[in-house]
Design a protein around this motif. Structure first.
Motif, short mmCIF file in Angstrom:
data_model
loop_
_atom_site.label_atom_id
_atom_site.label_comp_id
_atom_site.label_asym_id
_atom_site.label_seq_id
_atom_site.Cartn_x
_atom_site.Cartn_y
_atom_site.Cartn_z
N ARG A 487 -2.90 78.11 -2.77
CA ARG A 487 -2.58 78.62 -1.44
C ARG A 487 -3.61 78.16 -0.41
NH1 ARG A 487 -1.54 85.06 -0.14
NH2 ARG A 487 -0.47 84.77 1.85
N GLY A 488 -4.90 78.22 -0.79
CA GLY A 488 -5.94 77.81 0.14
C GLY A 488 -5.87 76.33 0.48
N THR A 489 -5.65 75.49 -0.52
CA THR A 489 -5.56 74.05 -0.26
C THR A 489 -4.32 73.71 0.56
OG1 THR A 489 -4.55 73.80 -2.47
CG2 THR A 489 -6.89 73.30 -2.27
N ARG A 490 -3.26 74.52 0.39
CA ARG A 490 -2.05 74.31 1.19
C ARG A 490 -2.33 74.63 2.67
NH1 ARG A 490 2.81 77.16 -1.38
NH2 ARG A 490 2.37 75.56 -2.94
N ILE A 491 -3.09 75.69 2.91
CA ILE A 491 -3.45 76.04 4.28
C ILE A 491 -4.31 74.94 4.89
CG2 ILE A 491 -4.82 77.65 5.68
CD1 ILE A 491 -3.86 79.88 3.79
N LEU A 492 -5.25 74.41 4.09
CA LEU A 492 -6.07 73.31 4.58
C LEU A 492 -5.21 72.09 4.89
CD1 LEU A 492 -9.32 73.29 2.39
CD2 LEU A 492 -9.09 73.90 4.79
N ALA A 493 -4.22 71.82 4.02
CA ALA A 493 -3.34 70.68 4.24
C ALA A 493 -2.54 70.85 5.53
CB ALA A 493 -2.39 70.50 3.06
N ASP A 494 -2.10 72.08 5.80
CA ASP A 494 -1.38 72.34 7.05
C ASP A 494 -2.28 72.11 8.25
OD1 ASP A 494 0.89 73.02 5.66
OD2 ASP A 494 0.49 75.18 5.68
N THR A 495 -3.56 72.43 8.09
CA THR A 495 -4.53 72.19 9.17
C THR A 495 -4.67 70.70 9.43
OG1 THR A 495 -5.75 74.18 8.55
CG2 THR A 495 -6.91 72.58 9.92
N VAL A 496 -4.69 69.92 8.33
CA VAL A 496 -4.82 68.47 8.45
C VAL A 496 -3.62 67.88 9.17
CG1 VAL A 496 -4.87 66.32 7.13
CG2 VAL A 496 -6.30 68.24 6.42
N ARG A 497 -2.43 68.42 8.88
CA ARG A 497 -1.21 67.87 9.50
C ARG A 497 -1.19 68.06 11.01
NH1 ARG A 497 1.17 70.58 4.95
NH2 ARG A 497 1.57 69.10 3.28
N ARG A 498 -2.00 68.98 11.51
CA ARG A 498 -2.06 69.18 12.95
C ARG A 498 -3.03 68.21 13.63
NH1 ARG A 498 -1.82 74.78 11.30
NH2 ARG A 498 -4.07 75.02 11.52
N ASP A 499 -3.72 67.40 12.80
CA ASP A 499 -4.62 66.40 13.36
C ASP A 499 -3.82 65.24 13.94
OD1 ASP A 499 -6.68 67.98 12.57
OD2 ASP A 499 -7.20 66.81 10.79
N GLU A 500 -4.53 64.31 14.54
CA GLU A 500 -3.87 63.21 15.24
C GLU A 500 -3.26 62.20 14.27
OE1 GLU A 500 -4.74 60.31 19.05
OE2 GLU A 500 -6.39 61.35 18.08
N PRO A 501 -2.03 61.75 14.50
CA PRO A 501 -1.42 60.73 13.65
C PRO A 501 -2.20 59.42 13.73
CG PRO A 501 0.25 61.84 14.96
CD PRO A 501 -1.07 62.27 15.50
N VAL A 502 -2.22 58.68 12.63
CA VAL A 502 -2.95 57.42 12.58
C VAL A 502 -2.39 56.43 13.60
CG1 VAL A 502 -3.49 55.41 11.15
CG2 VAL A 502 -3.60 57.70 10.17
N ALA A 503 -1.05 56.34 13.67
CA ALA A 503 -0.41 55.38 14.58
C ALA A 503 -0.83 55.64 16.03
CB ALA A 503 1.10 55.46 14.44
N LYS A 504 -0.86 56.91 16.42
CA LYS A 504 -1.23 57.25 17.79
C LYS A 504 -2.70 56.94 18.05
CE LYS A 504 -1.21 61.11 21.06
NZ LYS A 504 -0.89 62.54 21.25
N LEU A 505 -3.55 57.19 17.05
CA LEU A 505 -4.98 56.92 17.21
C LEU A 505 -5.23 55.43 17.47
CD1 LEU A 505 -8.01 57.65 16.99
CD2 LEU A 505 -7.80 57.30 14.52
N PHE A 506 -4.63 54.58 16.65
CA PHE A 506 -4.90 53.15 16.81
C PHE A 506 -4.21 52.56 18.04
CE2 PHE A 506 -6.35 53.56 12.44
CZ PHE A 506 -7.48 52.76 12.46
N GLU A 507 -3.14 53.20 18.47
CA GLU A 507 -2.53 52.78 19.73
C GLU A 507 -3.50 53.05 20.89
OE1 GLU A 507 1.33 53.79 22.58
OE2 GLU A 507 1.23 54.59 20.54
N THR A 508 -4.14 54.21 20.83
CA THR A 508 -5.14 54.55 21.85
C THR A 508 -6.32 53.60 21.78
OG1 THR A 508 -4.51 56.88 21.70
CG2 THR A 508 -6.63 56.39 22.73
N LEU A 509 -6.75 53.28 20.56
CA LEU A 509 -7.91 52.40 20.38
C LEU A 509 -7.62 50.98 20.85
CD1 LEU A 509 -9.25 53.54 16.88
CD2 LEU A 509 -10.21 54.07 19.12
N SER A 510 -6.34 50.59 20.82
CA SER A 510 -6.00 49.23 21.28
C SER A 510 -6.26 49.07 22.77
CB SER A 510 -4.54 48.91 20.95
OG SER A 510 -3.67 49.75 21.70
N HIS A 511 -6.21 50.16 23.52
CA HIS A 511 -6.48 50.12 24.96
C HIS A 511 -7.98 50.27 25.26
CE1 HIS A 511 -2.20 50.23 25.69
NE2 HIS A 511 -2.08 51.39 25.03
#
Length: 666
Positions: A487-511
């Motif tokens: 249960r605890g690791t699932r809550i942590l995983a849900d927290t991770v899913r709210r982080d920034e997507p990789v695609a969006k991050l590297f799109e920002t970094l390209s600019h």
């Protein structure tokens, strides 16, 4: 502050095979048969030390003087328990339900999950419930086996009386020594397991045969009529006696659990030789009791009168037909051989606990722990220091608290019957969904086993107050631990899913590209679509990226070993960013560096001396809004604090690893 596990992959599904020693798959068929005799049958092979004795004792406690038809009935009950539970259920049915060659409680759960196409809460609970019960077996087996063997010294004429105060210290010394040598591994000792156990079974059979020749009438006990008549005559008392009769089949789960180490056929062939030895010994013990029926009743009457005189609730009656039917001159060597056999039985179940824990870790049911390989050639040879010393502490507490094998017997059966009942429930799903038999036929096949095991369980549950609460409390505690970690690791995983997507991050970094430095950076992540926390912190604090970036995910399959073709998957995400997925089976150790070396064949180019591994470490603090009760938050934080770091678990060179963390609430 507590540290949660690094943001590395959480295995999703799974199983388990008991990792007992030995398992040399390529050593020849008869070598596998010999190895299975030493490891698989160590537990069930020591049951004659106490199963018949305890069954007879309960008959006498419930009905006073022992009668000949009761002896026939007890022997018949034991024989048919061996035939139905061990031969019919495990040897014939359950061993057909292998998970690509592997077996065990969690292996059966994985098969059932695959058959259903999903993990249901009920099936998950049944699977981890069976696994929890196994730990009860791992605690009680060494204690009861070693104690019952050492108590045989009381039957040595020259030691009679004088040895009694030393029984407990001798047993404790053997147990401490057994756990102390676990760190050395069982590879060397394992080579002697088979031969010693073969001698043990031969000796048991010979002892039984010698008594059988004196009174062949006991052979009538092979008829189920005597078992049925016993149950009809004794009614409620049958439930009490069956709790001890069940001790004859403890260890049956090992037939299935160790299948991955020895194979189905060698274990079945070994049973064809072991069943006659066990049957002969139980028949011999029955014949011996029949020959001494009058003196046994007189001795019990004296012991009972003495107990009443001092107001004792229980009668102390030292009677061990197993040792007493041997000639006086042979009793001391027999005790020594029995002690060796019980150490082997204990070693097998300890190794099984190590393997069970390893698989639970791989499946995300427990936090990471230190796992040491003790053999370069034998897959089952592992050592977990934390589990070893926790088991020793538990075994010593049980040994000192109960003090004798008779008292321990009250606590023994519940964990095993519970584990067997769980496996029977999963059998139904496998037969119905995987073997594609009609539901009514599947139910018809498993119903006899369910009924028999429910009877055994109900008989053992009557002993809850006499010690049966121990395995129940242990299983309940482990279920809470499993549930809390998942249960605890699932809550942590849900927290991770709210982080920034990789695609969006590297799109920002390209600019707004950061400064690039030489070398390769590998970021471990459980979700390749989400930017790892370590990557975000590296950008935030160092404001640089390496010229090559690898987003690494490790997955665990619900099969024992991953095929080489699916071990590594390399994807080009961006010109200088790759996604790499490493796949391992639940029986494999996730060695990241070794697997990445193999990834070079898939076009992945990197120099390990110019590579840095970045791991995300999350510091966890309790929160009332997390979704878990506060006490469960604290338990999860405690487990996380004591978890082995990802660097050691994934075999990452410590000199190449960088950990970056942040604080999260659960």
């Amino acid at each position: 502050m507590a540290q949660a596990p690094a943001e590395a992959p959480h295995p999703d599904k799974s199983t388990i095979a008991n990792g007992a020693a030995s398992g040399v798959r390529h050593g020849g068929f008869w070598a596998l048969v010999l190895g299975s005799i030493g490891v698989v049958y160590g537990d069930i092979g020591t049951s004659p030390l106490y199963a018949f004795k305890e069954s007879i004792a309960h008959v006498m406690v419930g009905g006073g003087a022992l009668e000949s038809h009761e002896v026939f009935g007890v022997v018949s009950l034991i024989f048919w328990a061996l035939m139905i539970v061990v031969t019919l259920k495990y040897v014939i049915f359950v061993m057909q339900m292998d998970n690509k060659g592997e077996g065990g409680t969690l292996s059966l759960m994985a098969l059932a999950q695959r058959a259903l196409g999903k993990r249901t809460p009920l099936l998950f609970l049944i699977g981890i419930g069976g696994a929890s019960m196994f730990y009860g077996d791992a605690l009680i087996t060494p204690a009861i086996s070693v104690l019952s063997a050492v108590e045989g010294l009381k039957a040595v004429p020259s030691l009679e009386g004088a040895i009694d105060p030393l029984i407990l210290p001798i047993a404790i010394g053997i147990l401490v020594g057994l756990f102390a040598v676990q760190s050395r591994g069982t590879g060397v000792v394992g080579r002697f397991f088979g031969p010693i156990t073969v001698v043990w079974f031969f000796t048991m059979g010979a002892l039984g045969a010698s008594q059988l020749m004196r009174d062949p009438a006991i052979l009538q006990a092979l008829s189920p009529v005597y078992a049925v008549n016993f149950m009809i005559d004794h009614r409620f008392m049958t439930f009490v006696v069956l709790g001890s009769v069940f001790l004859a089949v403890t260890g049956a789960e090992a037939l299935y659990a160790d299948m991955g180490h020895f194979g189905r056929k060698p274990i079945r062939v070994a049973w064809a030789g072991i069943l006659p030895a066990l049957t002969l010994n139980y028949l011999g013990q029955g014949a011996f009791v029949l020959s001494r029926l009058d003196s046994i009743n007189e001795e019990y009457a004296v012991a009972s009168a003495a107990a009443r005189a001092v107001g004792a609730e229980h009668v102390t009656f030292d009677f061990s037909p197993f040792f007493e039917m041997a000639p006086d001159v042979m009793r001391l060597p027999l005790v020594i051989l029995a002690t060796a056999a019980t150490v082997i039985a204990s070693q097998a179940v300890i190794s099984g606990a190590f393997s069970l824990t390893q698989q639970a870790i791989q499946l995300g049911l427990l936090p990471r722990m230190e796992i040491r390989r003790t053999s370069e050639t034998q897959a089952g040879q592992i050592y977990l220091p934390m589990i070893n010393w926790m088991l020793l502490a538990g075994v010593l507490v049980l040994t000192l608290a109960f003090g004798s094998s008779t008292r321990l017997a009250a606590a023994y059966g519940i964990s095993i019957t519970g584990e067997m009942l769980m496996s029977t429930c999963m059998m139904f799903i496998v037969i119905w969904k995987l073997w594609k038999r009609p539901a009514w036929l599947s139910a018809l096949i498993v119903m006899p086993f369910v009924l028999i095991e429910l009877v055994f369980l109900s008989s053992n549950l009557q002993r809850v107050m006499q010690g049966g609460f121990v395995p129940l409390a242990l299983a309940a505690g482990l279920l809470i631990v499993f549930w809390t970690w998942v249960r605890g690791t699932r809550i942590l995983a849900d927290t991770v899913r709210r982080d920034e997507p990789v695609a969006k991050l590297f799109e920002t970094l390209s600019h707004h590209p950061p400064h690039r430095v030489r070398g390769t950076s590998i970021f471990l992540t459980s979700d390749p679509d989400i930017a790892p926390a370590a990557l975000m912190h590296n950008l935030k604090h160092n404001q640089v990226l390496h010229e090559q970036i690898i987003l690494l995910t490790v997955k665990t399959l619900n099969t024992p070993r991953a095929r080489e073709s699916e071990r590594v998957r390399v994807e080009d995400f961006l010109p200088d960013v790759k996604r790499v997925t490493l796949t391992f089976g639940f029986m494999e150790t996730p060695n990241v560096v070794k697997a990445l070396t193999e990834a070079r064949k898939h076009g992945l180019k990197f120099d390990i001396m110019k590579t840095s591994f970045f791991l995300s470490r999350r510091s966890v603090v309790p929160s009332e809004q997390s979704g878990m009760p506060l006490w469960q938050d604290h338990l999860f934080i405690f487990l996380a604090r004591n978890a082995t770091n990802a660097t050691d678990f994934f075999h990452i060179p410590s000199g190449r690893a960088v950990e970056l963390g942040n604080q999260v609430m659960v």
